[in-house]
Design a protein around this motif. Sequence first.
Motif, short mmCIF file in Angstrom:
data_model
loop_
_atom_site.label_atom_id
_atom_site.label_comp_id
_atom_site.label_asym_id
_atom_site.label_seq_id
_atom_site.Cartn_x
_atom_site.Cartn_y
_atom_site.Cartn_z
N MET A 1 19.34 -11.51 81.17
CA MET A 1 17.99 -10.98 81.09
C MET A 1 18.03 -9.51 81.49
N ALA A 2 17.43 -8.66 80.71
CA ALA A 2 17.41 -7.22 80.97
C ALA A 2 16.35 -6.89 82.02
N ILE A 3 16.65 -5.89 82.84
CA ILE A 3 15.71 -5.44 83.86
C ILE A 3 14.92 -4.26 83.30
N SER A 4 13.62 -4.34 83.40
CA SER A 4 12.76 -3.22 83.01
C SER A 4 12.53 -2.36 84.25
N PHE A 5 13.19 -1.21 84.31
CA PHE A 5 13.06 -0.35 85.48
C PHE A 5 11.65 0.20 85.62
N ASP A 6 10.96 0.41 84.50
CA ASP A 6 9.58 0.88 84.59
C ASP A 6 8.72 -0.13 85.34
N LYS A 7 8.91 -1.41 85.06
CA LYS A 7 8.15 -2.44 85.76
C LYS A 7 8.65 -2.64 87.18
N PHE A 119 9.04 4.53 99.36
CA PHE A 119 8.64 3.37 98.57
C PHE A 119 9.68 3.06 97.50
N LEU A 120 10.15 4.08 96.82
CA LEU A 120 11.15 3.90 95.77
C LEU A 120 12.46 3.37 96.34
N SER A 121 12.84 3.86 97.51
CA SER A 121 14.03 3.37 98.19
C SER A 121 13.89 1.88 98.51
N GLY A 122 12.71 1.49 98.94
CA GLY A 122 12.45 0.07 99.20
C GLY A 122 12.56 -0.77 97.95
N LYS A 123 12.08 -0.22 96.83
CA LYS A 123 12.18 -0.95 95.55
C LYS A 123 13.64 -1.16 95.17
N PHE A 124 14.47 -0.10 95.33
CA PHE A 124 15.90 -0.23 95.00
C PHE A 124 16.59 -1.22 95.93
N SER A 125 16.19 -1.22 97.19
CA SER A 125 16.75 -2.16 98.15
C SER A 125 16.42 -3.59 97.74
N GLY A 126 15.18 -3.82 97.32
CA GLY A 126 14.77 -5.14 96.86
C GLY A 126 15.51 -5.56 95.61
N LEU A 127 15.71 -4.63 94.68
CA LEU A 127 16.46 -4.94 93.46
C LEU A 127 17.91 -5.30 93.79
N LYS A 128 18.48 -4.59 94.74
CA LYS A 128 19.86 -4.86 95.14
C LYS A 128 19.97 -6.27 95.72
N LYS A 129 19.01 -6.65 96.55
CA LYS A 129 19.01 -7.99 97.12
C LYS A 129 18.83 -9.04 96.02
N ALA A 130 17.94 -8.76 95.07
CA ALA A 130 17.67 -9.71 93.99
C ALA A 130 18.88 -9.90 93.09
N LEU A 131 19.69 -8.88 92.95
CA LEU A 131 20.88 -8.97 92.12
C LEU A 131 22.07 -9.58 92.85
N GLY A 132 21.86 -9.94 94.11
CA GLY A 132 22.90 -10.66 94.84
C GLY A 132 23.82 -9.78 95.65
N GLY A 133 23.51 -8.49 95.75
CA GLY A 133 24.34 -7.62 96.58
C GLY A 133 24.03 -7.83 98.04
N GLN A 134 24.81 -7.22 98.88
CA GLN A 134 24.56 -7.26 100.31
C GLN A 134 23.40 -6.34 100.59
N GLY A 135 22.26 -6.88 100.94
CA GLY A 135 21.02 -6.15 101.14
C GLY A 135 21.09 -5.11 102.24
N ALA A 136 20.20 -4.12 102.14
CA ALA A 136 20.18 -3.05 103.12
C ALA A 136 19.53 -3.49 104.39
#
Length: 136
Positions: A1-7, A119-136
């Motif tokens: 499934m593709a990620i829509s970065f705009d959303k 806020f944007l940094s928080g969004k990237f942190s959440g995406l990283k956690k969602a993708l299974g990386g080691q969260g910030a």
Amino acid sequence: MAISFDKALGVHQHTMLIRSQRAELLASNIANADTPGYKAKDIDFASAFKAAKSSQQRGNDMVKTDRNHLSGGSKMTNSDELYRTPNQADTGDGNSVDIQVERNLYVQNALEYQASLQFLSGKFSGLKKALGGQGA
């Protein structure tokens, strides 16, 4: 499934772009505080933001300066720049820059830029956690 970065990133990417461009205008105003005839410029954030959101929904457009250029991007146009109504009487040289106002607006804009960045940094942190990386 593709990620829509705009959303996924929401409006914060657009607010940072507008705040960055506004910082350039405010810095230009400060730099030209002693330039005869210089008129202070600013951006109407609400209208620039509305335009950025509508471009997000319909896709990004770029101004083409050559027929071989590709479409894309979301840069502010000169029509978004407005001349500021001066708060002080004309000093005789036609310059409308009030250095105190410009400095205050620059600092306020910098704080709002920083908030969008967080806020944007928080969004990237959440995406990283969602993708299974080691969260910030």
